[in-house]
Scaffold this motif. Structure first.
Motif, mmCIF file in Angstrom:
data_model
loop_
_atom_site.group_PDB
_atom_site.id
_atom_site.type_symbol
_atom_site.label_atom_id
_atom_site.label_comp_id
_atom_site.label_asym_id
_atom_site.label_seq_id
_atom_site.Cartn_x
_atom_site.Cartn_y
_atom_site.Cartn_z
ATOM 1 N N THR A 222 -43.582 -37.145 16.044
ATOM 2 C CA THR A 222 -44.943 -36.805 15.628
ATOM 3 C C THR A 222 -44.966 -35.327 15.231
ATOM 4 O O THR A 222 -44.543 -34.474 16.018
ATOM 5 C CB THR A 222 -45.939 -37.052 16.762
ATOM 6 N N PRO A 223 -45.420 -35.001 14.029
ATOM 7 C CA PRO A 223 -45.392 -33.597 13.592
ATOM 8 C C PRO A 223 -46.309 -32.714 14.431
ATOM 9 O O PRO A 223 -47.355 -33.159 14.921
ATOM 10 C CB PRO A 223 -45.895 -33.669 12.136
ATOM 11 N N GLY A 224 -45.912 -31.465 14.601
ATOM 12 C CA GLY A 224 -46.749 -30.472 15.262
ATOM 13 C C GLY A 224 -47.196 -29.432 14.257
ATOM 14 O O GLY A 224 -46.485 -29.121 13.305
ATOM 15 N N LEU A 225 -48.388 -28.889 14.442
ATOM 16 C CA LEU A 225 -48.939 -27.897 13.519
ATOM 17 C C LEU A 225 -49.108 -26.562 14.231
ATOM 18 O O LEU A 225 -49.764 -26.471 15.271
ATOM 19 C CB LEU A 225 -50.290 -28.369 12.976
ATOM 20 N N GLY A 226 -48.499 -25.532 13.665
ATOM 21 C CA GLY A 226 -48.634 -24.188 14.202
ATOM 22 C C GLY A 226 -49.676 -23.397 13.428
ATOM 23 O O GLY A 226 -49.554 -23.222 12.214
ATOM 24 N N ILE A 227 -50.728 -22.952 14.098
ATOM 25 C CA ILE A 227 -51.815 -22.208 13.456
ATOM 26 C C ILE A 227 -51.438 -20.723 13.398
ATOM 27 O O ILE A 227 -51.001 -20.159 14.403
ATOM 28 C CB ILE A 227 -53.137 -22.379 14.221
ATOM 29 N N VAL B 56 -41.293 -30.839 12.711
ATOM 30 C CA VAL B 56 -40.970 -32.244 12.922
ATOM 31 C C VAL B 56 -39.483 -32.371 13.246
ATOM 32 O O VAL B 56 -38.656 -31.610 12.731
ATOM 33 C CB VAL B 56 -41.341 -33.093 11.679
ATOM 34 N N THR B 57 -39.145 -33.317 14.107
ATOM 35 C CA THR B 57 -37.751 -33.592 14.445
ATOM 36 C C THR B 57 -37.333 -34.910 13.803
ATOM 37 O O THR B 57 -38.041 -35.927 13.945
ATOM 38 C CB THR B 57 -37.546 -33.666 15.966
ATOM 39 N N VAL B 58 -36.209 -34.890 13.105
ATOM 40 C CA VAL B 58 -35.683 -36.083 12.434
ATOM 41 C C VAL B 58 -34.390 -36.484 13.130
ATOM 42 O O VAL B 58 -33.527 -35.643 13.389
ATOM 43 C CB VAL B 58 -35.424 -35.816 10.940
ATOM 44 N N THR B 59 -34.251 -37.774 13.429
ATOM 45 C CA THR B 59 -33.076 -38.285 14.131
ATOM 46 C C THR B 59 -32.411 -39.381 13.315
ATOM 47 O O THR B 59 -33.086 -40.289 12.813
ATOM 48 C CB THR B 59 -33.460 -38.856 15.508
ATOM 49 N N ASN B 60 -31.104 -39.289 13.157
ATOM 50 C CA ASN B 60 -30.324 -40.358 12.538
ATOM 51 C C ASN B 60 -30.058 -41.412 13.610
ATOM 52 O O ASN B 60 -29.303 -41.184 14.542
ATOM 53 C CB ASN B 60 -29.007 -39.791 11.991
ATOM 54 N N ARG C 108 -55.616 -32.894 6.013
ATOM 55 C CA ARG C 108 -54.658 -33.640 6.820
ATOM 56 C C ARG C 108 -53.254 -33.420 6.275
ATOM 57 O O ARG C 108 -53.034 -33.467 5.061
ATOM 58 C CB ARG C 108 -54.982 -35.132 6.836
ATOM 59 N N VAL C 109 -52.305 -33.171 7.178
ATOM 60 C CA VAL C 109 -50.911 -32.955 6.795
ATOM 61 C C VAL C 109 -50.104 -34.196 7.160
ATOM 62 O O VAL C 109 -50.191 -34.708 8.285
ATOM 63 C CB VAL C 109 -50.329 -31.723 7.511
ATOM 64 N N TYR C 110 -49.339 -34.690 6.202
ATOM 65 C CA TYR C 110 -48.485 -35.856 6.411
ATOM 66 C C TYR C 110 -47.019 -35.439 6.270
ATOM 67 O O TYR C 110 -46.677 -34.615 5.414
ATOM 68 C CB TYR C 110 -48.752 -36.947 5.372
ATOM 69 N N VAL C 111 -46.150 -36.062 7.046
ATOM 70 C CA VAL C 111 -44.714 -35.844 6.918
ATOM 71 C C VAL C 111 -44.031 -37.205 6.915
ATOM 72 O O VAL C 111 -44.378 -38.083 7.724
ATOM 73 C CB VAL C 111 -44.150 -34.997 8.076
ATOM 74 N N ASP D 221 -45.328 -44.922 5.381
ATOM 75 C CA ASP D 221 -44.126 -44.150 5.709
ATOM 76 C C ASP D 221 -44.431 -42.794 6.306
ATOM 77 O O ASP D 221 -43.532 -42.109 6.793
ATOM 78 C CB ASP D 221 -43.266 -43.944 4.446
ATOM 79 N N LEU D 222 -45.694 -42.381 6.251
ATOM 80 C CA LEU D 222 -46.050 -41.003 6.617
ATOM 81 C C LEU D 222 -46.597 -40.910 8.036
ATOM 82 O O LEU D 222 -47.329 -41.769 8.511
ATOM 83 C CB LEU D 222 -47.102 -40.475 5.635
ATOM 84 N N LYS D 223 -46.218 -39.817 8.698
ATOM 85 C CA LYS D 223 -46.755 -39.509 10.014
ATOM 86 C C LYS D 223 -47.748 -38.360 9.900
ATOM 87 O O LYS D 223 -47.560 -37.447 9.099
ATOM 88 C CB LYS D 223 -45.630 -39.133 10.980
ATOM 89 N N ILE D 224 -48.797 -38.408 10.713
ATOM 90 C CA ILE D 224 -49.850 -37.398 10.659
ATOM 91 C C ILE D 224 -49.626 -36.360 11.758
ATOM 92 O O ILE D 224 -49.394 -36.720 12.904
ATOM 93 C CB ILE D 224 -51.236 -38.067 10.853
#
Length: 368
Positions: A263-268, A280-284, A354-357, A365-368
């Motif tokens: 789940t993405p995190g947002l830094g203000i 965001v962390t991506v795992t193979n 809203r930010v999607y990744v 396919d997108l996470k909020i």
């Protein structure tokens, strides 16, 4: 012109290495029902079917010698076609038949012969697409469908119920007939250049892991045109008889491994003018090394004028070994939230964003 110098520079080894890299990275795997990569221990005979499988000029595309520009064409040995590439890598027997014609001046192939070699093979590679005169800015298409007798050829190959890989080699998305859904794998190459056939064969047999992404949405029906990822659905209203969703969306592309997103995190930002950060962390999740193209989109919910549904604001490509994870950080400033208002001014308006990744522009396919 200095012809001797041209001989040394044009098509030199350095340039060919770069062309191969571009062909590998731009190849897009769009469908794979557990068929690819092909196992040479199990596949002993392959049928390669389709005129574009061995057409060097079609592979190069517009603005090259051989279509409508100048006299003559590049030496045939400079280009590795799909047929060339498969013969170079595959240890078994390769059968070939054009099967169909694309342009009016083409010599016709034999669908009957294509059926014969397809029946004799363990797997079929069907190459479809377009060629001159169906591309270039001076030759638009009204139908935007497979030309010549390619649809009949596709139906014939599907009827064999053999493992079927469809290779699309052309200049633009083409509306695919209903029968295409029966193929087991689909690879797209938009005019991949002189080394495109080598890149295809490497992907076919797992020498490379596909990592390309669609640079354009692929429509399901010609009536959906124009078809683009940031279309505001309220602006269009939808169809009574067809979905608005494309066959494949901008940014889509598969791999021989799978990736998982946190789940993405947002830094203000602490101070005005500093960037926002999306983490965001991506795992193979597989065992094979692969490249993932991570995309970030931003949606503006409150706009004074009609605006895009969402806009791509950044990409990062990350290569991960099996079971490896990596944290990615995207940065953007408030300037990236600007819109064009009714006075044609570029402004940042207050409101909800809203930010999607994710791996593509598709909502699911997108996470909020």
């Amino acid at each position: 012109p200095d012809l001797e110098k041209a001989k040394k520079i044009i098509g030199c080894e350095e340039h060919r290495k770069l062309a191969l890299k571009a062909a590998r990275n731009s190849l897009v795997l769009l469908k794979n029902e557990n068929l690819l990569p092909l196992d040479q221990a199990k596949i002993k005979k392959i049928a390669v079917v389709g005129q574009n499988a061995d057409d060097d000029v079609a592979q190069l595309g517009d603005w090259c010698l051989g279509d409508r520009h100048g006299n003559g064409k590049h030496p045939r040995e400079c280009t590795i076609t799909i047929l060339d590439g498969i013969k170079k890598i595959f240890k078994g027997e390769v059968l070939y038949e054009k099967g169909s014609k694309i342009a009016p001046k083409d010599k016709p192939g034999s669908i009957e012969n294509a059926l014969k070699i397809g029946e004799a093979a363990d797997a079929i590679v069907l190459v479809i697409g377009d060629k001159f005169p169906y591309f270039s800015e001076a030759h638009p298409m009204a139908k935007c469908e497979l030309m010549g007798t390619q649809i009949e050829l596709l139906k014939a190959m599907v009827s064999l119920r053999k493992p079927l890989v469809i290779s699309f080699l052309g200049s633009k998305p083409i509306i695919l007939p209903e029968e295409f859904h029966y193929c087991h794998a689909f690879i797209c190459q938009f005019n991949p250049g002189m080394l495109g056939g080598q890149a295809f064969a490497e992907a076919l047999f797992g020498i490379i892991n596909p990592c390309g992404r669609l640079p354009i949405s692929w429509p399901l029906h010609v009536g959906q045109q124009p078809c683009f990822y940031y279309l505001n659905k309220s602006e269009h209203g939808g169809y009574a008889d067809l979905t608005q969703e494309p066959l494949w969306a901008f940014g889509e592309g598969l791999s021989y491994t799978t990736f998982e997103y946190s789940t993405p995190g947002l830094g203000i930002p602490a101070k005005a003018g500093e960037p926002y950060k999306v983490i965001v962390t991506v795992t193979n999740k597989g065992i094979q090394t692969g490249k993932e193209t991570v995309q970030i989109y931003i949606k503006d919910f409150v706009v004074s004028a009609m605006w895009a549904d969402k806009l791509l604001k950044g990409i990062q490509q990350v290569e991960l070994k099996g079971n490896e994870s990596k944290q990615l950080i995207f940065e953007f400033t408030t300037d990236e939230l600007a819109v064009i208002n009714a006075k044609c001014e570029r402004v940042v308006e207050p409101g909800k964003f809203r930010v999607y990744v994710g791996p593509s522009s598709k909502e699911k396919d997108l996470k909020i």
